[in-house]
Design a protein around this motif. Structure first.
Motif, PDB file in Angstrom:
ATOM      1  N   VAL A 114      32.782  21.764 -18.142  1.00 31.59           N
ATOM      2  CA  VAL A 114      33.209  23.155 -17.981  1.00 31.59           C
ATOM      3  C   VAL A 114      33.050  23.865 -19.316  1.00 31.59           C
ATOM      4  O   VAL A 114      32.877  23.242 -20.362  1.00 31.59           O
ATOM      5  CB  VAL A 114      34.683  23.249 -17.507  1.00 31.59           C
ATOM      6  CG1 VAL A 114      34.859  22.624 -16.138  1.00 31.59           C
ATOM      7  CG2 VAL A 114      35.631  22.599 -18.528  1.00 31.59           C
ATOM      8  N   THR A 115      33.098  25.192 -19.263  1.00 37.53           N
ATOM      9  CA  THR A 115      33.056  25.964 -20.494  1.00 37.53           C
ATOM     10  C   THR A 115      34.422  25.914 -21.183  1.00 37.53           C
ATOM     11  O   THR A 115      35.428  25.541 -20.575  1.00 37.53           O
ATOM     12  CB  THR A 115      32.701  27.432 -20.206  1.00 37.53           C
ATOM     13  OG1 THR A 115      33.752  28.012 -19.407  1.00 37.53           O
ATOM     14  CG2 THR A 115      31.378  27.533 -19.454  1.00 37.53           C
ATOM     15  N   LEU A 116      34.436  26.323 -22.440  1.00 31.50           N
ATOM     16  CA  LEU A 116      35.705  26.357 -23.177  1.00 31.50           C
ATOM     17  C   LEU A 116      36.679  27.331 -22.525  1.00 31.50           C
ATOM     18  O   LEU A 116      37.879  27.075 -22.462  1.00 31.50           O
ATOM     19  CB  LEU A 116      35.444  26.757 -24.636  1.00 31.50           C
ATOM     20  CG  LEU A 116      36.672  26.813 -25.550  1.00 31.50           C
ATOM     21  CD1 LEU A 116      37.372  25.463 -25.610  1.00 31.50           C
ATOM     22  CD2 LEU A 116      36.270  27.266 -26.955  1.00 31.50           C
ATOM     23  N   GLY A 117      36.136  28.436 -21.999  1.00 28.25           N
ATOM     24  CA  GLY A 117      36.991  29.410 -21.330  1.00 28.25           C
ATOM     25  C   GLY A 117      37.669  28.838 -20.104  1.00 28.25           C
ATOM     26  O   GLY A 117      38.850  29.103 -19.846  1.00 28.25           O
ATOM     27  N   ILE A 118      36.931  28.030 -19.318  1.00 31.85           N
ATOM     28  CA  ILE A 118      37.518  27.415 -18.125  1.00 31.85           C
ATOM     29  C   ILE A 118      38.543  26.357 -18.528  1.00 31.85           C
ATOM     30  O   ILE A 118      39.609  26.247 -17.919  1.00 31.85           O
ATOM     31  CB  ILE A 118      36.413  26.806 -17.242  1.00 31.85           C
ATOM     32  CG1 ILE A 118      35.532  27.921 -16.668  1.00 31.85           C
ATOM     33  CG2 ILE A 118      37.012  25.967 -16.117  1.00 31.85           C
ATOM     34  CD1 ILE A 118      34.346  27.424 -15.865  1.00 31.85           C
ATOM     35  N   LEU A 119      38.234  25.564 -19.574  1.00 33.95           N
ATOM     36  CA  LEU A 119      39.215  24.588 -20.061  1.00 33.95           C
ATOM     37  C   LEU A 119      40.505  25.291 -20.461  1.00 33.95           C
ATOM     38  O   LEU A 119      41.614  24.802 -20.187  1.00 33.95           O
ATOM     39  CB  LEU A 119      38.638  23.828 -21.261  1.00 33.95           C
ATOM     40  CG  LEU A 119      39.568  22.778 -21.882  1.00 33.95           C
ATOM     41  CD1 LEU A 119      39.720  21.578 -20.948  1.00 33.95           C
ATOM     42  CD2 LEU A 119      39.076  22.327 -23.243  1.00 33.95           C
ATOM     43  N   LYS A 120      40.367  26.464 -21.073  1.00 39.37           N
ATOM     44  CA  LYS A 120      41.551  27.229 -21.488  1.00 39.37           C
ATOM     45  C   LYS A 120      42.359  27.665 -20.273  1.00 39.37           C
ATOM     46  O   LYS A 120      43.594  27.646 -20.305  1.00 39.37           O
ATOM     47  CB  LYS A 120      41.105  28.438 -22.314  1.00 39.37           C
ATOM     48  CG  LYS A 120      42.246  29.184 -22.974  1.00 39.37           C
ATOM     49  CD  LYS A 120      41.708  30.271 -23.898  1.00 39.37           C
ATOM     50  CE  LYS A 120      42.845  30.963 -24.628  1.00 39.37           C
ATOM     51  NZ  LYS A 120      42.330  32.001 -25.569  1.00 39.37           N
ATOM     52  N   GLU A 121      41.660  28.071 -19.206  1.00 38.28           N
ATOM     53  CA  GLU A 121      42.351  28.473 -17.968  1.00 38.28           C
ATOM     54  C   GLU A 121      43.211  27.325 -17.445  1.00 38.28           C
ATOM     55  O   GLU A 121      44.363  27.516 -17.047  1.00 38.28           O
ATOM     56  CB  GLU A 121      41.324  28.884 -16.909  1.00 38.28           C
ATOM     57  CG  GLU A 121      40.583  30.162 -17.219  1.00 38.28           C
ATOM     58  CD  GLU A 121      41.303  31.391 -16.722  1.00 38.28           C
ATOM     59  OE1 GLU A 121      42.325  31.240 -16.025  1.00 38.28           O
ATOM     60  OE2 GLU A 121      40.852  32.503 -17.040  1.00 38.28           O
ATOM     61  N   PHE A 122      42.643  26.121 -17.419  1.00 40.34           N
ATOM     62  CA  PHE A 122      43.395  24.953 -16.950  1.00 40.34           C
ATOM     63  C   PHE A 122      44.505  24.593 -17.938  1.00 40.34           C
ATOM     64  O   PHE A 122      45.636  24.311 -17.538  1.00 40.34           O
ATOM     65  CB  PHE A 122      42.454  23.758 -16.768  1.00 40.34           C
ATOM     66  CG  PHE A 122      41.672  23.782 -15.494  1.00 40.34           C
ATOM     67  CD1 PHE A 122      42.176  23.213 -14.337  1.00 40.34           C
ATOM     68  CD2 PHE A 122      40.425  24.395 -15.439  1.00 40.34           C
ATOM     69  CE1 PHE A 122      41.458  23.249 -13.154  1.00 40.34           C
ATOM     70  CE2 PHE A 122      39.701  24.436 -14.269  1.00 40.34           C
ATOM     71  CZ  PHE A 122      40.217  23.858 -13.122  1.00 40.34           C
ATOM     72  N   GLY A 123      44.163  24.599 -19.236  1.00 34.50           N
ATOM     73  CA  GLY A 123      45.129  24.193 -20.253  1.00 34.50           C
ATOM     74  C   GLY A 123      46.364  25.063 -20.275  1.00 34.50           C
ATOM     75  O   GLY A 123      47.491  24.571 -20.369  1.00 34.50           O
ATOM     76  N   GLN A 124      46.168  26.389 -20.159  1.00 34.51           N
ATOM     77  CA  GLN A 124      47.314  27.296 -20.201  1.00 34.51           C
ATOM     78  C   GLN A 124      48.173  27.197 -18.950  1.00 34.51           C
ATOM     79  O   GLN A 124      49.332  27.610 -18.955  1.00 34.51           O
ATOM     80  CB  GLN A 124      46.819  28.735 -20.393  1.00 34.51           C
ATOM     81  CG  GLN A 124      46.250  28.989 -21.772  1.00 34.51           C
ATOM     82  CD  GLN A 124      45.823  30.425 -21.983  1.00 34.51           C
ATOM     83  OE1 GLN A 124      45.629  31.170 -21.037  1.00 34.51           O
ATOM     84  NE2 GLN A 124      45.694  30.817 -23.242  1.00 34.51           N
ATOM     85  N   THR A 125      47.583  26.660 -17.861  1.00 34.58           N
ATOM     86  CA  THR A 125      48.370  26.431 -16.650  1.00 34.58           C
ATOM     87  C   THR A 125      49.246  25.188 -16.793  1.00 34.58           C
ATOM     88  O   THR A 125      50.276  25.068 -16.133  1.00 34.58           O
ATOM     89  CB  THR A 125      47.430  26.262 -15.440  1.00 34.58           C
ATOM     90  OG1 THR A 125      46.515  27.356 -15.409  1.00 34.58           O
ATOM     91  CG2 THR A 125      48.203  26.241 -14.133  1.00 34.58           C
ATOM     92  N   LEU A 126      48.826  24.258 -17.675  1.00 39.74           N
ATOM     93  CA  LEU A 126      49.538  22.986 -17.829  1.00 39.74           C
ATOM     94  C   LEU A 126      50.436  22.941 -19.063  1.00 39.74           C
ATOM     95  O   LEU A 126      51.460  22.264 -19.055  1.00 39.74           O
ATOM     96  CB  LEU A 126      48.515  21.839 -17.919  1.00 39.74           C
ATOM     97  CG  LEU A 126      47.689  21.557 -16.663  1.00 39.74           C
ATOM     98  CD1 LEU A 126      46.524  20.635 -17.001  1.00 39.74           C
ATOM     99  CD2 LEU A 126      48.545  20.938 -15.576  1.00 39.74           C
ATOM    100  N   ILE A 127      50.031  23.639 -20.129  1.00 42.05           N
ATOM    101  CA  ILE A 127      50.696  23.485 -21.425  1.00 42.05           C
ATOM    102  C   ILE A 127      51.115  24.845 -21.963  1.00 42.05           C
ATOM    103  O   ILE A 127      50.364  25.807 -21.894  1.00 42.05           O
ATOM    104  CB  ILE A 127      49.750  22.818 -22.452  1.00 42.05           C
ATOM    105  CG1 ILE A 127      49.176  21.514 -21.897  1.00 42.05           C
ATOM    106  CG2 ILE A 127      50.474  22.554 -23.758  1.00 42.05           C
ATOM    107  CD1 ILE A 127      48.003  20.987 -22.697  1.00 42.05           C
ATOM    108  N   ASP A 128      52.318  24.910 -22.528  1.00 43.77           N
ATOM    109  CA  ASP A 128      52.806  26.131 -23.167  1.00 43.77           C
ATOM    110  C   ASP A 128      53.274  25.752 -24.564  1.00 43.77           C
ATOM    111  O   ASP A 128      54.280  25.051 -24.726  1.00 43.77           O
ATOM    112  CB  ASP A 128      53.951  26.730 -22.345  1.00 43.77           C
ATOM    113  CG  ASP A 128      54.331  28.119 -22.828  1.00 43.77           C
ATOM    114  OD1 ASP A 128      53.576  28.681 -23.616  1.00 43.77           O
ATOM    115  OD2 ASP A 128      55.384  28.618 -22.406  1.00 43.77           O
ATOM    116  N   ILE A 129      52.518  26.173 -25.595  1.00 37.99           N
ATOM    117  CA  ILE A 129      52.804  25.772 -26.968  1.00 37.99           C
ATOM    118  C   ILE A 129      53.472  26.917 -27.722  1.00 37.99           C
ATOM    119  O   ILE A 129      53.005  28.053 -27.680  1.00 37.99           O
ATOM    120  CB  ILE A 129      51.505  25.353 -27.697  1.00 37.99           C
ATOM    121  CG1 ILE A 129      50.850  24.175 -26.965  1.00 37.99           C
ATOM    122  CG2 ILE A 129      51.795  24.985 -29.143  1.00 37.99           C
ATOM    123  CD1 ILE A 129      49.529  23.743 -27.544  1.00 37.99           C
TER     124      ILE A 129
END
Length: 573
Positions: A114-129
């Motif tokens: 996936v693109t970095l943008g799509i990884l970010k979409e998934f990451g922000q759904t799972l992780i809140d830093i």
């Protein structure tokens, strides 16, 4: 939650694999041991900006992989469907990121590139830093309306769905009005193009399903010899002396001669008789088909020519004859609109006004519900701030209508601009000093106050946001004493509903940990390595004692550490 994290050749980490558990996990260790590096790795896994500086010296790439377990109703399933990433019912999601020494970034979700943008979409759904030095969604005014709506009642969600339907109609109508009313030259060029296309399609004299029917006929003509031979052979096999039908007739006669002696034989005779007449009918059909079969090479040429013409039109106007005909109908309507622009503009104006006023009324319902929710939210935030010894702080939700221009829908005689979520602009305001005016929350400067404000907000919103893991990176910096204890209790409170990973230098926070992980740095053969170790219960007091003194463990500090652990246990109970 984040179940397992694997880091390889990242900064000073050669290879670390950490298993995380539910509840509150606190990471402690000396400054520079690599605590924040682990958070940096998780941040990259959620789509953060990478750098070649993260690649361990002397290696070609840094690799980070995280395994998450999720609930069946988690919003990440929607993300999977949106981006074509398969997420099994076992509720496991694997995020993977590789950063090469050349600066390239390779991202995968459940094995799919996936693109970095799509990884970010998934990451922000799972992780809140959350950290002291990073602007978070809670501090971002653009996100405040979303957070307020998360806090609101289900009634608001219903109102938003009703508003969305009206808003989409309103937006489509205003877009069409703008297209018709602007740029006469472009509209004239558009009309010429549409008239040319319509003339071309009308001259083609299309017939529904024509392409499929012609393709079937072409297939028959191109296979004429095979078809004729097949029908001929079938007919000869059935009809004639000593052929199939003749033998079935003999069998039928034989069984009819004994049918009166045995009921079972009578049934067999009847079935044979039916079969004989069916076969006889089939021979008549085969004979008729042989007579009708005719090879016409001229017809085949006509079909090929027509199909070529249809394929040419398909490349321009649609994938099938039906789609082309629908397109012709659509441009015919558009031509009528352009030629009768004034009457259509008048009609659109009336529709825009009518739909716009409907949308405004629905947006007003949303506005009123937000006002109600904002009062409840403010009260809840005040209670949280009071617990964090900011009892004199004042929090408010500022809700303003987005000013519109002349011609926009009106509410109480005032034009407003319709937005995707209504006509509201929402900001969280706060002041920590009596007598001082309320300011936007991201402009509050004090680090210690910012930590407590952020924790108060996070305590309220964590149960609404749906993230799997909440990460706090030294958010307790700049506080001590009773405030430190209050922060520890708030962080633990958040972990009750979410998995929380927390880097902390406060012994009060570490004492609250369900899982205490120590990060250690060691040097071997002139290379620095980071080691991660979960502390057993008997070592927790020693670690807290070191955090209290920053040096040697004493009986006094050890006793204090044990007291903190007892207090934490009592608070949890």
């Amino acid at each position: 939650m984040l179940t397992e994290l694997s880091i390889r050749d990242f900064a000073i980490i050669e290879h670390v694999s950490v298993n995380f558990k539910e509840g509150l996990t606190v990471l402690t260790g000396e400054t520079g041991a690599g605590k924040s590096i682990i958070i940096d790795a998780i941040q990259l896994l959620s789509g953060g900006r990478g750098s070649v500086e993260f690649v361990r010296h002397g290696t070609k790439k840094a690799e980070i992989e995280g395994l998450f377990t999720i609930e069946p109703d988690h919003p990440i399933y929607n993300k999977g469907r949106e981006f074509g990433v398969e997420i099994d019912e076992d509720g496991m999601v694997v995020l993977h990121r590789t950063i090469t020494h050349q600066g390239k970034s390779i991202c995968r979700v459940n094995g799919k590139l996936v693109t970095l943008g799509i990884l970010k979409e998934f990451g922000q759904t799972l992780i809140d830093i959350h950290s002291q030095h990073e602007t978070q969604s809670l501090m971002d005014p653009e996100r405040h309306i979303e957070l307020l709506d998360l806090f609101s009642t289900p009634e608001l969600q219903q109102s938003q769905q009703e508003y969305q339907a009206s808003y989409e109609k309103y937006r489509a109508l205003t877009k069409r009005y703008k297209e018709l009313s602007e740029n006469e030259q472009e509209m004239a060029q558009r009309l010429d193009l549409l008239e040319f296309q319509l003339n071309e399609l009308q001259e083609a004299e299309l017939v529904p399903n024509e392409d499929d029917d012609l393709s079937d006929e072409r297939k028959k003509l191109m296979n004429y010899e095979k078809i004729y031979q097949g029908v001929h052979d079938a007919y000869n096999a059935l009809y004639g002396e000593q052929r199939g039908l003749d033998w079935v007739g003999h069998a039928m006669s034989s069984m009819e001669s004994i049918a009166d002696f045995d009921d079972q034989m009578g049934k067999v005779a009847e079935e044979l008789s039916n079969s004989y007449y069916i076969l006889e009918e089939l021979t008549f059909q085969l004979s008729s088909q042989m007579a009708d079969l005719e090879f016409d090479p001229e017809r085949l040429n006509q079909i090929e020519s027509r199909l070529n013409e249809l394929n040419r039109l398909k490349k321009k106007y649609g994938a099938s004859v039906e789609e082309i005909m629908e397109y012709a109908s659509k441009i015919e309507e558009e031509i009528d609109e352009i030629k009768n622009k004034d009457s259509h503009l008048s009609k659109l104006e009336n529709q825009i006004h009518e739909i716009g006023q409907d949308a405004v009324l629905e947006a007003k319902d949303i506005h009123d519900l937000r006002i109600q929710s904002s009062e409840e939210l403010s009260q809840s935030i005040h209670e949280e701030l009071k617990d964090l010894y900011l009892e004199k702080a004042a929090f408010a939700v500022d809700i303003q209508m987005k000013d519109g221009r002349e011609g926009d829908p009106e509410i109480d005689g005032k034009p407003v601009q319709l937005l995707p979520n209504g006509f509201d602009l929402v900001k969280f305001l706060i002041t920590t000093n009596p007598g001082e005016p309320l300011k936007e929350i991201h402009k509050v400067a004090s680090g210690g106050e910012m930590s407590r404000i952020m924790l108060a907000l996070k305590r309220i919103f964590s149960r609404h946001q749906g993230v799997t893991s909440v990460i706090f990176d030294e958010v307790d910096t700049g506080v001590s004493g009773r405030v430190a204890q209050a922060i520890a209790e708030k962080i633990y409170g958040i972990s009750v509903g979410s998995q929380v990973l927390c880097i902390s230098h406060l012994p009060q926070v570490a004492a609250m940990a369900d899982t205490h992980v120590r990060i250690e740095k060691q040097v071997d053969n002139d290379r620095t390595y980071t080691k991660v170790r979960e502390l057993p219960d008997e070592e927790k007091a020693d670690e807290l004692s070191r955090m209290i003194t920053g040096a040697e463990i004493t009986n006094t500090t050890l006793e204090h550490a044990r007291e903190l652990l007892v207090m934490a246990k009592q608070h949890k109970q």
